[in-house]
Design a protein around this motif. Structure first.
Motif, short mmCIF file in Angstrom:
data_model
loop_
_atom_site.label_atom_id
_atom_site.label_comp_id
_atom_site.label_asym_id
_atom_site.label_seq_id
_atom_site.Cartn_x
_atom_site.Cartn_y
_atom_site.Cartn_z
N LEU A 190 0.82 -1.22 0.00
CA LEU A 190 0.00 0.00 0.00
C LEU A 190 0.86 1.27 0.00
CD1 LEU A 190 -2.87 -1.17 2.37
CD2 LEU A 190 -2.95 -0.89 -0.12
N VAL A 191 2.05 1.23 0.58
CA VAL A 191 2.90 2.43 0.56
C VAL A 191 3.32 2.82 -0.85
CG1 VAL A 191 3.81 2.05 2.90
CG2 VAL A 191 5.06 1.13 0.93
N ASP A 192 3.16 1.90 -1.80
CA ASP A 192 3.54 2.22 -3.19
C ASP A 192 2.35 2.13 -4.14
OD1 ASP A 192 5.56 2.97 -5.07
OD2 ASP A 192 5.58 0.91 -5.84
N ALA A 193 1.14 2.19 -3.59
CA ALA A 193 -0.04 1.96 -4.42
C ALA A 193 -0.70 3.24 -4.93
CB ALA A 193 -1.07 1.13 -3.63
N ALA A 194 -0.23 4.39 -4.48
CA ALA A 194 -0.83 5.66 -4.94
C ALA A 194 0.06 6.28 -6.01
CB ALA A 194 -0.99 6.62 -3.77
N PHE A 242 6.38 8.00 2.61
CA PHE A 242 4.96 7.63 2.72
C PHE A 242 4.72 7.12 4.14
CE2 PHE A 242 0.92 5.77 1.66
CZ PHE A 242 0.56 6.23 0.40
N GLU A 243 3.68 7.64 4.77
CA GLU A 243 3.31 7.16 6.10
C GLU A 243 1.86 6.70 6.07
OE1 GLU A 243 6.00 10.01 9.02
OE2 GLU A 243 3.99 10.67 8.48
N ILE A 244 1.60 5.59 6.74
CA ILE A 244 0.23 5.09 6.85
C ILE A 244 -0.14 4.95 8.32
CG2 ILE A 244 -1.39 3.24 6.29
CD1 ILE A 244 0.20 2.51 3.89
N PHE A 245 -1.28 5.53 8.67
CA PHE A 245 -1.86 5.43 10.01
C PHE A 245 -3.19 4.70 9.90
CE2 PHE A 245 0.87 8.64 12.07
CZ PHE A 245 1.42 9.24 10.97
N ASP A 246 -3.53 3.93 10.94
CA ASP A 246 -4.86 3.33 10.90
C ASP A 246 -5.89 4.34 11.42
OD1 ASP A 246 -4.81 3.26 13.66
OD2 ASP A 246 -4.59 1.09 13.82
N VAL A 252 1.28 2.79 11.31
CA VAL A 252 1.41 1.36 11.04
C VAL A 252 2.49 1.06 9.99
CG1 VAL A 252 -0.91 0.77 11.82
CG2 VAL A 252 -0.54 1.40 9.41
N ALA A 253 2.82 2.01 9.15
CA ALA A 253 3.90 1.77 8.17
C ALA A 253 4.51 3.10 7.76
CB ALA A 253 3.38 1.04 6.94
#
Lengths: 262, 262
Positions: A190-194, A242-246, A252-253
Motif C-alpha cells: 500500500l505504501v507504493d499503491a498511490a 509515505f506514512e500510513i496510520f490506521d 502502522v507503516a
C-alpha cells in the motif's frame, strides 16, 4: 487477524509452494506494467513461508526491470532465523531475469512492547464519506490498480485536474476496494499503491529504483490515513516518504523510496 | 575527487582482493563493538570493485549480529550490471556468521542531470569555528569513533550534559578528524556515525536493525551539515532520519534506519 475471504490481494500475490506465480494484470500502472508495490508483495509472499515470524518488519526492494502480467518465479533464502527477528532474501524473476531483489526482516508484532512516544501527528482528514475518489470509474485508462484500491481525498489532487499544485505533498484515505482488511503483509504494497506525489510538479513520470518499508504496528480494520511527501528532486531523482496510520491514529507503516524521473 | 593520502577511513574499510579484512577497533561504539556505519562501509567497499559505476546511490543494510574488531570476510554478488545503474549484494561475515547483509545500487553521479527542485532547507548552523565538540578528548570512554569523526554543535546536546531535551532532534556539523574529504563512498558511513538522537529521550540505548542510505550528490570538501530526527518510538523500535548537506547547502545523503531499543 485471519484473512478468510478469497480477496484479490491474496489470490494475486501468493505464489505456489514451488515459488511460481502468474502475475496478474489487475494491478497495472500506466504503461501496462505491474505496480511496484504489487511486485514487492508477491516477492514478500514468496519469502514469508520460509521464516518463523509472521510480520514483515523492515523490507527493502530493488527494482531491476519492469514486471509484467504473466509467469514469474520467486526464490527465497533464509539469512538468519533469529528468535526475535528473522531475516531473508528473495528474488522475483521473469524469463530468467531478475525483476525485484528483496531483503526483509520479520518479527511477531504481537510480542513487542506497547509503549509509544510520538513526535508527529497523523494526517487530519475529513470523514471518508465526505471525501472523493478522483481516480475511480476508469479515470486513468489502463491503470487497473485504481480499481483495486479505493482512495479518498478531501479535494481532488491538483495533478488529476490538470492543475498541479507545485507542492509534492498529499494526504488521503486508502483501503482495498474489495473489503480486504489491511494487515502487515499488505502494508508494504500500500505504501507504493498511490500515484507519485511528484505529479504535483507537472508531467513528471518516475520509476521506483529502491523502496524500503518499515511496518510499525498491526492496523485496525477500516480506512487508512496516508501522508506522502517529496522534499528533494535532484539529479533526475527524488525520494518519496509515505506514512500510513490506521483509523485510530496509530502509525502502522513508514516508507521511503528513491525514484528516477523518466 | 581522488583520495590520495592514507586516511584511516580507507585503510580500515578496504578489504583485500579476496574479500578478507581486519576490522579495526578505531571505530568502536559503547560496548566495544564496531559502529554500524563502519561495518556498512567495509561491506560496501567489498562490493564496489565488482560493479561498473563509482558512486553508491541506494544502499540497504541489515544488521544481523554485532561486529567486532578482528578478521572478517566479505563476499559479493553482481545482481545487474546495468548501463545507468548497477546493483549488487554483499555479506560481511565473522567466524562464519553473517554480520551485515547489504544490497546496493551504484551509478555515476557525474552523469546525472544537474537540475534541482527542493522543498526543504538545509540546517541553519553557526560557523563551525563558533561551535563546540562535546564528545572530543575522551568524553565517551571506549567510543573510539569519537576520535575519528569531528562533530560541531551550536550548543552541547542535552543528553551529553545529563539533561536530555525530550525532543529527538539535532543538527550539527561533521567531518573526518584526519582531514579526509567526504565522498560518496564515505557518506553511507557518516549517516550512522553520530550518537542516536533518541538519547534526548533519556537513557535509551538502541541498536540498528536496518539502514537505508540514498546518496544524492557528490559533496564539496569541508564540513558537512547534518540534521537528524526521530518521530515515532513505538513497539520498542524507532526510526531515525538523517540528512547530510555539504557546505554549499546541497543535499548529499539521506538515510533512514529502524533501530531496536535495548
Amino acid at each position: 487477524m485471519t484473512i478468510t475471504a478469497p480477496y484479490l490481494f491474496d489470490t494475486d500475490t501468493t505464489p505456489a509452494a514451488d515459488g511460481t506465480i502468474e502475475l496478474s494484470d489487475r494491478w497495472n500502472i500506466a504503461g501496462g506494467t505491474c505496480n511496484g508495490g504489487y511486485l514487492l508483495a508477491a516477492t514478500l509472499q514468496g519469502l514469508r513461508p520460509h521464516l518463523p515470524a509472521p510480520d514483515p518488519l523492515a523490507v527493502s526492494a530493488y527494482y531491476l526491470r519492469p514486471g509484467v502480467a504473466g509467469p514469474a518465479e520467486i526464490s527465497a533464502e533464509v539469512i538468519k532465523a533469529g528468535r526475535r527477528v528473522a531475516t531473508g532474501a528473495a528474488r522475483l524473476r521473469q524469463g530468467g531475469n531478475d525483476v525485484v531483489a528483496l531483503t526483509a526482516s520479520f518479527t511477531d508484532l504481537d510480542a513487542v512492547p506497547q509503549d509509544a512516544a510520538t513526535f508527529a501527528d497523523p494526517p487530519e482528514l475529513p470523514d471518508p464519506a465526505e471525501c472523493v475518489n478522483p481516480i475511480a470509474g476508469g479515470a486513468l485508462p489502463g491503470v487497473s490498480i485504481a480499481e483495486r484500491i479505493d482512495v479518498a481525498y478531501a479535494q481532488p489532487p491538483g495533478w488529476i485536474t490538470g492543475r498541479p499544485s507545485g507542492t509534492p505533498y498529499a494526504q488521503f484515505w486508502m483501503r482495498f476496494a474489495d473489503g480486504r482488511p489491511a494487515d502487515t503483509v499488505s502494508l508494504p504494497m500500500l505504501v507504493d499503491a498511490a500515484a507519485p506525489v511528484v505529479f504535483e510538479l507537472g508531467d513528471m513520470p518516475s520509476s521506483t529504483m529502491q523502496l524500503t518499508v518499515h511496518v510499525r504496528a498491526r492496523p485496525e480494520p477500516g480506512w487508512l490515513a496516508c501522508r506522502v511527501r517529496t522534499r528533494y528532486v535532484t539529479g533526475g531523482m527524488h525520494e518519496e516518504d509515505f506514512e500510513i496510520f490506521d483509523g485510530t491514529g496509530k502509525l502502522v507503516a513508514q516508507s521511503r523510496q528513491l525514484a528516477m524521473l523518466l
